[in-house]
Design an enzyme around this catalytic site. Structure first.
Site, PDB file in Angstrom:
ATOM      1  CB  CYS A 123      -0.958  -0.003   1.181  1.00 21.96           C
ATOM      2  SG  CYS A 123      -2.167  -1.352   1.137  1.00 21.96           S
ATOM      3  CG  HIS A 266      -2.914   3.570   2.090  1.00 21.21           C
ATOM      4  ND1 HIS A 266      -3.587   3.110   0.969  1.00 21.21           N
ATOM      5  CD2 HIS A 266      -2.951   2.546   2.996  1.00 21.21           C
ATOM      6  CE1 HIS A 266      -4.004   1.877   1.186  1.00 21.21           C
ATOM      7  NE2 HIS A 266      -3.632   1.515   2.405  1.00 21.21           N
ATOM      8  CG  ASN A 296      -6.851  -0.475   1.550  1.00 20.47           C
ATOM      9  OD1 ASN A 296      -6.140  -0.262   0.577  1.00 20.47           O
ATOM     10  ND2 ASN A 296      -6.358  -0.794   2.735  1.00 20.47           N
TER      11      ASN A 296
END
Length: 346
Positions: A123, A266, A296
């Site tokens: 990520c 993020h 996500n």
């Protein structure tokens, strides 16, 4: 840990010239995810702040999403694919173990002169790729063209266990991209910090499918090809390390936290972000969130949020952006970018 300004060898800064994104057509509601994971839609909203996410169609792989985001970013920058010297794709869900997904993107967009490779920092991948590509442009590195394409793209719907409420409720698919190139003095990437802690590598993993545990009937039966995450430990890592890393980055580059105008993190989990934001010490920063609608999207989440904000016209000329990613490894990356409003080069 690295803390260095990113400049071209001729002294001109490297910045973002254009942005683009792509989301699959299928919107997946909390109701559908909850039914499979054995929870309620309200439970998902309360635990994650996510209301829906997108899943790639059966015929779509990571490169397909990346190509669409790439084309959008190139069009936004007014740059042809033949002008690219580098293509870096940040992904932890490549089309295949090999070749690199970036090579498939290069072929599809016609960037015949570009060197192309993938980067996997999970990520955190987009920030790692952004800093890497800017460094390559800064150094020259023999590239025949002064522009780079950086893409974050992931299709996590293919590697999540739909019955695992710890992960299935979080993830969606998408791609975001930026074009990097020379900008005017005083603009562009001014600093970065990248860090990894391999001692925590087991907190986020896909255990099977590599050389340690090659695909077999046993790994399939054991669910070893699914994404797994120890959510509580990951949250503890983020709450402790993200404020510390941002503080070190700002201090290293003598930047007053009040100077930061925009924060693009993020998009891991809306509830986690709500907890960590007050700890960052960014009194004036406007935080840009898309997690409620996208979920996500791993390496895609920062460039998706960046493109969404830019297309709303919220970045002013000379404003300071702080990008920050965190994820498996464990890894963490942050970068400072002074926005050039016309994003069309010097």
């Amino acid at each position: 840990m690295t803390e260095q300004p990113v400049r071209t060898s001729g002294g001109r800064p490297i910045g973002i010239l254009g942005t683009g994104s792509y989301l699959p057509a299928e919107t997946v509601s909390n109701e559908l995810v909850a039914e499979r994971a054995g929870v309620t839609p309200d439970w998902i909203s309360a635990k994650t702040g996510i209301h829906c996410r997108r899943y790639a169609a059966d015929h779509e792989a990571t490169s397909d999403l990346a190509v669409e985001a790439a084309r959008a970013a190139l069009a936004d920058a007014g740059i042809g694919a033949d002008q690219l010297g580098w293509i870096v794709v940040a992904t932890s869900t490549p089309d295949h173990p090999q070749p690199a997904t970036a090579c498939l993107v290069q072929h599809r967009i016609g960037a015949t002169g570009a060197a192309a490779f993938d980067l996997n920092a999970v990520c955190s991948g987009f920030v790692f790729a952004l800093v890497t590509a800017a460094g390559l442009l800064s150094a020259g590195s023999g590239a025949p063209a002064p522009y780079a394409l950086v893409i974050g793209a992931d299709v996590y719907s293919r590697i999540i266990d739909r019955t695992d409420r710890r992960t299935a409720v979080l993830f969606g698919d998408g791609a975001g991209a930026v074009v990097l190139g020379p900008v005017r003095p005083g603009y562009g990437l001014s600093g970065s910090l990248l860090t990894s802690d391999g001692a925590l590598h087991e907190l986020i993993e896909v255990a099977a499918g590599g050389s340690r545990a090659p695909a077999s009937e046993k790994t399939l039966a054991d669910g070893g090809h699914y994404f797994r995450m120890r959510g509580r430990a990951v949250s503890e890592y983020v709450l402790a390390e993200l404020p510390r890393a941002i503080g070190r980055l700002l201090a290293a580059h003598r930047t007053d936290p009040a100077r930061v105008d925009h924060f693009i993190p993020h998009q891991a989990n809306g509830v986690l972000l709500a907890k960590v934001l007050p700890e960052l010490g960014l009194p004036r920063a406007r935080t840009h969130l898309t997690v409620a609608e996208h979920g996500n999207t791993s390496a895609a989440s920062i460039p998706l949020a960046l493109d969404d904000a830019r297309r709303q016209g919220v970045f002013g000329d000379g404003e300071l952006l702080l990008l920050a990613g965190f994820g498996g490894g464990m890894s963490l990356g942050a970068a400072l970018v002074t926005w050039q409003d016309d994003h069309r080069g010097p």
